[in-house]
Design an enzyme around this catalytic site. Sequence first.
Site: not given
Lengths: 387, 136
Positions: A287, A337
């Site tokens: 992440y 994203y």
Amino acid sequence: MVHPMSGKAAICGLGMTEMGRVYRSANDLAAEAVHLALADAGLEKSQLDGLLINAGQTRGVNLGLHQTLGLKELKVLTFMQGYGSSAGQMVQYAAMAVANGMADYIACVFADDPLQEGKRTGDAYANRSRPDAMASLYPIYGVTGAIPMYAMGAQRHMDTYGTTQEQLGAIAIGQRQWAALNPQASKREALDMAGYLASPWVVEPFHVLDCCLVSNGGVAVIVTSAERATDSAQPPVYIRGWAQQHNHDVGRAGHDPLLVGPGAKAGPRALAMAGAKLGDVTQCQLYDCYTYTVLVTLEDYGFCDKGEGGPFVEDGKLGPGGNLPTNTGGGELSSFYMWGMTPITEAVIQGRGQAGERQAPNDLILVTGNGGILNYHATLLLSPDAA
Amino acid sequence: MTDNTWIPEPTDASRPFFEGAREGRLRLQICGDCGSWAYPVTTLCQECGSRNIGWADASGRGVVYAHARLARPYHPRHTDRLPLVLAEVDLDEGIRMVTNVVDVDPAGLKVGDAVELTFETFADGGVLPVFKPATS
């Protein structure tokens, strides 16, 4: 010793909508993602008997998605929220459910629509309301959204360990090199250190290029039992290990949440479940809301000592040709994203061996999801092999 | 937007904090049972669970836990103050506060630097607690 649940479930379907400035509702994008995942897996909608739902910034998708999809009967259904850790969490709960016979095929779906036509990207995450007057001071102080807090984390790392701007830049550049090899990535133009350093400050020490993109889109993955996965239209990607860790300092001194994230505790548990050690990991899908998140996560998992993340990444080992391929689709910094789904999508593509010229060794793929300010964390270990 | 919109209207729960600021004090909540401090407002002690929560004056002394420099304005207050030094300050009371450090060379501040309470007063009389490098 390998945990009995290790490798008993697999991801058999992946659906990704168009990403970026796609001006459609999150609910609509989520529904498309589920249909794409079903088609990818070679499944009929009637075979889907579980649905786990996670919404992003706009909360634009909710439990009613099952109605949009016309799913008349489900054995598993819930809406979940763990911010950037949600996607990994959904896969974990789905794996437990299918491995125990609670359902056969569970779709885990995320969608978001923060970008609005005619509005700037930077406005998408600004000006979130605060619950009380004291916390309402945060925007007046300039601490709005996540960027200032992560920037403070990066600066604390710099002050404490001597980490440099160029070392953060090496992460952004490596991921951009990967993105150039990914047709689905939003940012594919070449980036060098001069270009990184010339990128405007947002909150120093973060340039714009230290920060993730903002994207509209939807992603779904379908989780099934290891037995059923072998009949799937796609090569199964087995779920070998998982863990979660959620930390909060509740406004107290005496903790160091910006230098040590929850991955430090989740990592060893996930590896133990898989009966693996860190050295078995052949690629990372981390992440990467910010460059610093990648650096601190690599340290937390023990790829290098705490504080050594800067020198560790500066030689380009995370990029193409490096010995620790990381965020091989370009990540949230350069591809798109979709919160915790960004690393999962790339892990599935890599785990299937379908990454084309960016394919990296996929024996064991470390996937992390991170939410809040290094508060919420989910780990997955994925592999083309069940054991 | 005028200055008088900068300080939010206190809720009953947070009024002592804002009134304290106008009197030049940093008033925070403290548990009457275990003595733990809290920030921002809470209804029960995050350490012992007690609802016996009162208010007391904090020392206003602390050290910089983390800091960064805001480069773009997100609020009218920021416009003439860039780069604005954002900080989390660890108070002597054990509380970590989001704030600003003022009267400092933005590039010179370091983690661990000692800071002390000061106040920024706006044209309408609104008062915002901030920190500056410690003088003693």
